[in-house]
Design an enzyme around this catalytic site. Sequence first.
Site, PDB file in Angstrom:
ATOM      1  N   HIS A  31      94.007 133.785  20.058  1.00 27.27           N
ATOM      2  CA  HIS A  31      93.541 134.825  20.881  1.00 27.27           C
ATOM      3  C   HIS A  31      92.731 134.278  22.319  1.00 27.27           C
ATOM      4  O   HIS A  31      92.248 133.344  22.033  1.00 27.27           O
ATOM      5  CB  HIS A  31      92.502 135.764  20.354  1.00 27.27           C
ATOM      6  CG  HIS A  31      93.046 136.957  19.391  1.00 27.27           C
ATOM      7  ND1 HIS A  31      93.637 136.512  18.248  1.00 27.27           N
ATOM      8  CD2 HIS A  31      93.249 138.190  19.761  1.00 27.27           C
ATOM      9  CE1 HIS A  31      93.930 137.759  17.705  1.00 27.27           C
ATOM     10  NE2 HIS A  31      93.775 138.957  18.602  1.00 27.27           N
ATOM     11  N   ASN A  62      92.952 126.494  17.328  1.00 27.72           N
ATOM     12  CA  ASN A  62      92.610 127.605  17.178  1.00 27.72           C
ATOM     13  C   ASN A  62      91.483 127.991  16.194  1.00 27.72           C
ATOM     14  O   ASN A  62      90.570 128.739  16.280  1.00 27.72           O
ATOM     15  CB  ASN A  62      93.828 128.464  16.908  1.00 27.72           C
ATOM     16  CG  ASN A  62      93.502 130.060  16.563  1.00 27.72           C
ATOM     17  OD1 ASN A  62      92.905 130.525  17.487  1.00 27.72           O
ATOM     18  ND2 ASN A  62      94.234 130.688  15.629  1.00 27.72           N
ATOM     19  N   ASP A 154      85.389 122.464  38.631  1.00 25.92           N
ATOM     20  CA  ASP A 154      86.241 121.706  39.697  1.00 25.92           C
ATOM     21  C   ASP A 154      87.443 121.001  39.003  1.00 25.92           C
ATOM     22  O   ASP A 154      88.607 121.276  39.424  1.00 25.92           O
ATOM     23  CB  ASP A 154      85.336 120.823  40.417  1.00 25.92           C
ATOM     24  CG  ASP A 154      84.629 121.299  41.398  1.00 25.92           C
ATOM     25  OD1 ASP A 154      84.777 122.614  41.946  1.00 25.92           O
ATOM     26  OD2 ASP A 154      83.772 120.713  42.102  1.00 25.92           O
ATOM     27  N   GLU A 157      89.662 123.981  37.987  1.00 25.81           N
ATOM     28  CA  GLU A 157      90.633 124.371  39.244  1.00 25.81           C
ATOM     29  C   GLU A 157      91.619 123.370  39.677  1.00 25.81           C
ATOM     30  O   GLU A 157      92.693 123.868  40.086  1.00 25.81           O
ATOM     31  CB  GLU A 157      89.436 124.563  40.304  1.00 25.81           C
ATOM     32  CG  GLU A 157      88.390 125.643  40.086  1.00 25.81           C
ATOM     33  CD  GLU A 157      87.706 126.087  41.219  1.00 25.81           C
ATOM     34  OE1 GLU A 157      87.390 125.261  42.159  1.00 25.81           O
ATOM     35  OE2 GLU A 157      86.914 127.128  41.369  1.00 25.81           O
ATOM     36  N   ASP A 163      91.073 129.433  41.854  1.00 25.06           N
ATOM     37  CA  ASP A 163      89.847 129.400  42.462  1.00 25.06           C
ATOM     38  C   ASP A 163      88.979 130.117  41.504  1.00 25.06           C
ATOM     39  O   ASP A 163      88.871 131.595  41.754  1.00 25.06           O
ATOM     40  CB  ASP A 163      89.669 129.622  43.979  1.00 25.06           C
ATOM     41  CG  ASP A 163      88.453 129.719  44.470  1.00 25.06           C
ATOM     42  OD1 ASP A 163      87.444 129.069  43.851  1.00 25.06           O
ATOM     43  OD2 ASP A 163      87.837 130.051  45.468  1.00 25.06           O
ATOM     44  N   PHE A 164      88.306 129.675  40.561  1.00 20.83           N
ATOM     45  CA  PHE A 164      87.575 130.397  39.574  1.00 20.83           C
ATOM     46  C   PHE A 164      86.049 130.771  40.501  1.00 20.83           C
ATOM     47  O   PHE A 164      85.724 130.182  41.366  1.00 20.83           O
ATOM     48  CB  PHE A 164      86.982 129.806  38.426  1.00 20.83           C
ATOM     49  CG  PHE A 164      88.220 129.383  37.494  1.00 20.83           C
ATOM     50  CD1 PHE A 164      88.935 130.415  36.878  1.00 20.83           C
ATOM     51  CD2 PHE A 164      88.921 128.144  37.449  1.00 20.83           C
ATOM     52  CE1 PHE A 164      90.023 130.214  35.988  1.00 20.83           C
ATOM     53  CE2 PHE A 164      90.062 127.925  36.832  1.00 20.83           C
ATOM     54  CZ  PHE A 164      90.606 128.846  36.205  1.00 20.83           C
ATOM     55  N   GLN A 173      79.282 128.276  44.595  1.00 19.20           N
ATOM     56  CA  GLN A 173      80.542 127.653  43.868  1.00 19.20           C
ATOM     57  C   GLN A 173      80.222 126.131  44.101  1.00 19.20           C
ATOM     58  O   GLN A 173      80.635 125.364  43.208  1.00 19.20           O
ATOM     59  CB  GLN A 173      81.611 128.147  44.479  1.00 19.20           C
ATOM     60  CG  GLN A 173      81.968 129.526  44.035  1.00 19.20           C
ATOM     61  CD  GLN A 173      83.428 130.020  44.547  1.00 19.20           C
ATOM     62  OE1 GLN A 173      84.375 129.266  44.035  1.00 19.20           O
ATOM     63  NE2 GLN A 173      83.677 130.786  45.401  1.00 19.20           N
TER      64      GLN A 173
HETATM   65 MN    MN Z   1      91.572 132.086  17.921  1.00 23.72          MN
HETATM   66 MN    MN Z   2      85.750 128.385  42.577  1.00 22.94          MN
END
Ligand code: MN
Ligand code: MN
Length: 183
Positions: A31, A62, A154, A157, A163-164, A173
């Site tokens: 998930h 996981n 960074d 990214e 670009d988070f 940022q």
């Molecule tokens: Mn999981």
């Molecule tokens: Mn960013």
Amino acid sequence: MIFTDTTLPTGFYRVHHDDYNFSVDGYERGHIVRSEERTIDAADNRSTFILSNIMPQQTDLNQGVWADMEDWCESMCKDSTKELFIVAGGIFKSGFRVSGIIAAPDSCYKIVVILEPGQKLANVDKNTRIEAVIMPNIKGIRKDKWEKYKRTIDEIEAATGYDFLNYVRKDIQNVIESKPSIF
Ligand code: MN
Ligand code: MN
């Protein structure tokens, strides 16, 4: 049973539950948003059991170190009353596909923005705590602690091309995406 996502655009392959072939590839259905994080009602919880919320993860990831971080996130909300904004996904480089169909990430990332109750992303400032990780999608890491895989946003990214936190002011940022967590 995890449901096929029938809302994907025409032309997108719609993964089926049985496309995962454990015996050949060693990957299981991992998930992205875990079931325990969507519990308002049955429909909310069901939304996590759709195959577009699933990525192929090795069992040691996981059920091991990835789950270790999920448990930490849960305790931050249950024991510390924080509110978390989380982004997660895969980093794809090799082009390997489970059963020849489902792209398997070479590593998985998770970004956690730690907020106080009632805070929104508008409240994010240069002192906001961030935890970000990149974990390899491999065997042999089951017993690792999640903190071993801390990275900066960074770095994630650069690895993904995204670009988070793009809705956070750029000067903020620049600070919070480049500093390693000190916690
Ligand atoms: Mn999981
Ligand atoms: Mn960013």
